[in-house]
Write an enzyme that holds these catalytic residues in place. Structure first.
Site, mmCIF file in Angstrom:
data_model
loop_
_atom_site.group_PDB
_atom_site.id
_atom_site.type_symbol
_atom_site.label_atom_id
_atom_site.label_comp_id
_atom_site.label_asym_id
_atom_site.label_seq_id
_atom_site.Cartn_x
_atom_site.Cartn_y
_atom_site.Cartn_z
ATOM 1 N N ARG A 50 0.848 -1.188 0.000
ATOM 2 C CA ARG A 50 0.000 0.000 0.000
ATOM 3 C C ARG A 50 0.888 1.243 0.000
ATOM 4 N NH1 ARG A 50 -4.082 -2.075 4.825
ATOM 5 N NH2 ARG A 50 -4.879 -3.921 3.729
ATOM 6 N N ASP A 52 2.396 4.915 -0.318
ATOM 7 C CA ASP A 52 1.822 6.201 0.066
ATOM 8 C C ASP A 52 1.713 7.151 -1.124
ATOM 9 O OD1 ASP A 52 1.623 5.427 2.707
ATOM 10 O OD2 ASP A 52 3.577 6.267 3.251
ATOM 11 N N ARG A 197 11.263 5.223 4.638
ATOM 12 C CA ARG A 197 11.476 6.671 4.583
ATOM 13 C C ARG A 197 12.122 7.181 5.867
ATOM 14 N NH1 ARG A 197 5.796 9.026 3.193
ATOM 15 N NH2 ARG A 197 6.925 10.976 3.621
#
Length: 260
Positions: A50, A52, A197
């Site tokens: 999923r 972002d 990230r």
């Protein structure tokens, strides 16, 4: 019913991530609508990751079920005529009925790109995070050693994450440089929300001298998000590949359970 497996690439700039949303356009919705028009059926696709808003993919994997008689390998050709130019199905094939794009996965590879230069680039602005400060890529590479193996990565999850099990196994984490491009490649059996990230942002802060070396190791030991750097921007991240058989894990034992 047949199960079809898709390999998908997309530029995530104009989308609110992979997962369908009620108030914004997502990659999943665009592909589902195209497949529904193609097959004449109501199609729901299930993705492996999923991603972002703003995150890209070269190797997203998804599957869907259909009664269509279109040959599995031809779906990519047919659906690409109905997709915008920033989304492409690079491969399609028939899959076993028990295959699941998410739950059958054994791991993933991500890439994060930095561009360290006095001024941001014009042509790489959608794929690279800009660092105005020079990055010590050798120091960043040395820091990645702390990530390898099985650890509790609780400190590496974004606030609000509802995942209870924060233990993950990483078998590859490498930083390299080509001119002003600094690239992080990371592979593991699963990643927490924003984990890559956060790792990338921490490595950038260490490489630029904003954060002391040893931050990654310390955060694993303490479980404290405050020991890490800032979360790097979404547009520097690309999902490169989803593994359904383990690659070379460099001698690191990987638990048999699938990825999250």
């Amino acid at each position: 019913m047949r199960r079809i497996q898709l390999t998908i690439e997309y530029d995530g700039t104009n989308y609110a991530g992979w997962q369908r949303q009620s108030n914004a356009l997502a990659v999943q919705q665009v592909i589902e609508e195209a497949l529904s028009r193609l097959t004449g059926e109501h199609v729901t696709i299930h993705g492996a990751s999923r991603t972002d808003a703003g995150v890209h993919a070269l190797g997203q994997c998804a599957h869907f079920d259909t009664c269509s008689r279109i040959p599995g390998e031809k779906f990519s050709y047919a659906v690409n005529t109905m997709l915008p130019p920033d989304i492409r199905v690079s491969r399609s094939q028939d899959a076993p009925e028990d295959f699941h794009a998410r739950f059958s996965a054994r791991g993933k590879r991500y890439r994060y790109l930095f561009y360290d230069a006095p001024h941001a680039g014009a042509l790489n602005r959608l794929t690279h995070a800009h660092s105005i400060y020079p990055l010590n890529d050798r120091l960043m590479q040395a820091e990645t050693e702390a990530l390898l193996g099985t650890h509790d990565f609780a400190a590496f999850a974004a606030s609000g994450s509802a995942v209870k099990d924060t233990v993950r196994t990483l078998w590859r984490a490498e930083v390299s440089r080509s001119d002003n491009d600094v690239m992080l490649i990371i592979e593991g059996n699963g990643f927490l929300y924003n984990m890559v990230r956060i790792i990338a942002g921490t490595l950038r802060d260490i490489g630029s001298g904003k954060l002391e070396p040893g931050a990654l190791k310390k955060a694993i030991e303490t479980g404290n998000r405050l020991d890490l750097g800032v979360t790097a921007p979404a547009h520097g991240l690309t999902l490169m590949e989803v593994f359904y058989a383990l690659p070379d894990t460099h001698g690191i034992h990987v638990p048999p359970k699938g990825t999250s």
